[in-house]
Design an enzyme around this catalytic site. Structure first.
Site, PDB file in Angstrom:
ATOM      1  N   ASP A  34     -30.830  27.384  29.099  1.00  0.00           N
ATOM      2  CA  ASP A  34     -31.427  26.115  29.532  1.00  0.00           C
ATOM      3  C   ASP A  34     -31.894  25.293  28.337  1.00  0.00           C
ATOM      4  OD1 ASP A  34     -30.973  26.801  32.137  1.00  0.00           O
ATOM      5  OD2 ASP A  34     -33.055  27.368  32.581  1.00  0.00           O
TER       6      ASP A  34
ATOM      7  N   ASP B 199     -17.987  19.888  26.128  1.00  0.00           N
ATOM      8  CA  ASP B 199     -18.256  21.167  26.772  1.00  0.00           C
ATOM      9  C   ASP B 199     -18.849  22.110  25.721  1.00  0.00           C
ATOM     10  OD1 ASP B 199     -17.538  22.754  29.424  1.00  0.00           O
ATOM     11  OD2 ASP B 199     -17.150  24.096  27.728  1.00  0.00           O
TER      12      ASP B 199
ATOM     13  N   GLU C 227     -22.141  23.332  31.878  1.00  0.00           N
ATOM     14  CA  GLU C 227     -22.333  23.068  30.456  1.00  0.00           C
ATOM     15  C   GLU C 227     -21.427  21.935  29.984  1.00  0.00           C
ATOM     16  OE1 GLU C 227     -19.456  26.658  30.641  1.00  0.00           O
ATOM     17  OE2 GLU C 227     -21.210  25.950  31.752  1.00  0.00           O
TER      18      GLU C 227
END
Length: 405
Positions: free
Chosen positions: A279, A262, A305
């Site tokens: 992004d 993560d 994410e």
């Protein structure tokens, strides 16, 4: 209408239907050049059957016989072109076209030989066999992964080539192929020859069509399972492929581990630098994960994410080393659109599959280890030993502490 003429009419109709089927595939995917070449091949097949029907009306059938031969050989060459595009092989156009002109010239000149001459019959049939063997070679030389359908296609192509080789001997056994070209369709050999052509032609065409449809469906499935930003599997695709990989590992008796990652403080990246920068971070981590993964690993973006990778053949210690290497390397990776001195980090949870454990259990334990990595400061790796989760120093900690980002 005799039996051979009836079968010839069926072949003409079937060639048209197959051309329409391949045209449908080409319309679905305009980039699929293989389907367009196959359409052309079966349109040439229709022209050949039409010429065969017309031969009896000519007093001098020599031009029609030679034209029919050239058109049908051209159809096999176009078919090979379609195969080459399908299997990612450079089409051998130059040698095939030279062969077409040479074989057509040979057929023209052997018309002066006695009609039942073996040399004349072989000159007519062997070029077809040669092109079918070229088709086998195209499929065989492909670097694409082949499955049973591809091997079956090679076998049928080889069998079809052999039936062309056998036709002169079949004609001899059945009393020849007619006293002249106009009488061919009334001969017993014509009935057998057209029947064999129908059987092998249908088998090859249907196998090729099934293979193309298989590829189209695989492509559609792949697109539906791929996350467009990261170009990794999305959550549904990852879970499906990871479960398959896990079952294969269990069947082979090898270990399998799962790593969940993560990105740390991802919301602050979006807030401070904009979503476009966020992004770029997603793309950078996904690209890094693709480069680090082996062919038999399965990687996916399973959340905004959050990423996961399943590692068949990897035990807990090796998976932890993988995660530590990924953590360290990503932390030093510069990201486009972020300040030069800004570095992104990620936290990792690692678990190894236990006996009698399912994929959902493995995911849960790796997720709990990730929570521990987040709760104990981020930018670190935690491993799950089952009922406890162990940190970098090997200290046992409670399973679940919430809070990510």
């Amino acid at each position: 209408m005799g039996g051979a003429e009836f079968i010839l009419a069926i072949n003409l109709l079937v060639a048209g239907l197959l051309a329409a089927a391949f045209m449908t595939v080409s319309f679905y995917d305009v980039a699929r050049a293989s389907a367009r070449w196959l359409v052309f091949a079966y349109l040439l097949g229709m022209a050949y059957f039409a010429i065969e029907f017309a031969i009896p009306i000519f007093d001098n059938a020599r031009p029609a016989v030679v034209a029919g031969f050239a058109v049908f050989l051209g159809a096999t060459i176009a078919f090979n072109g379609g195969l080459a595009h399908k299997y990612g092989v450079a089409p051998p156009w130059a040698p095939m076209l030279v062969f077409l002109f040479a074989a057509t010239a040979a057929v023209y000149f052997v018309q002066d030989l006695p009609r039942q001459s073996l040399a004349r019959m072989m000159t007519y049939q062997l070029p077809y066999a040669a092109m079918q063997f070229v088709g086998v070679g195209i499929v065989w030389s492909s670097r694409q992964r082949r499955d049973r359908l591809d091997y079956l296609l090679m076998a049928v192509l080889a069998a079809s080539a052999l039936q062309f080789v056998s036709k002169p001997f079949i004609a001899h056994a059945l009393g020849g192929w007619g006293a002249n070209p106009q009488a061919y369709l009334q001969s017993n050999y014509a009935l057998v020859s057209q029947s064999l052509g129908t059987i092998f032609g249908m088998a090859i065409a249907l196998l090729t069509l099934v293979i193309l449809v298989r590829d189209v469906l695989a492509e559609v499935t792949s697109k539906s399972e791929t996350d467009t930003l990261s170009r990794l599997l999305n959550r549904g695709g990852f879970e499906r492929h990871a479960e398959i990989a896990m079952r294969d590992a269990v069947r082979k008796g090898i270990p399998v581990a799962l790593v969940i990652a993560d990105l740390d403080h991802f919301k602050s990246i979006n807030d401070n630098f904009g979503h476009a920068s966020g992004d770029r971070v997603i793309e950078a981590f996904a690209g890094f994960l693709r480069d680090a993964a082996a062919d038999h690993h399965v990687a996916g973006r399973i959340g905004g994410e959050e990423f996961a990778i399943i590692l068949p053949g990897t035990n807990l210690a090796a998976a932890r080393l993988f995660a530590e290497g990924a953590r360290s390397a990503f932390g030093a990776l510069p990201i486009d659109s972020l300040p030069a001195d800004h570095r992104c980090t990620a936290s990792f949870g690692v678990a190894e599959l236990h006996p009698a454990e399912g994929f959902a259990d493995l995911m849960r334990r790796a997720d709990e280890a990730l929570y521990q990595a987040k709760g104990s400061g981020r930018d670190r790796v935690r491993i799950s030993m089952g009922s406890i989760t162990v940190g970098q120093a090997g200290v046992a900690t409670p399973d679940r502490i919430s809070g990510r980002g």
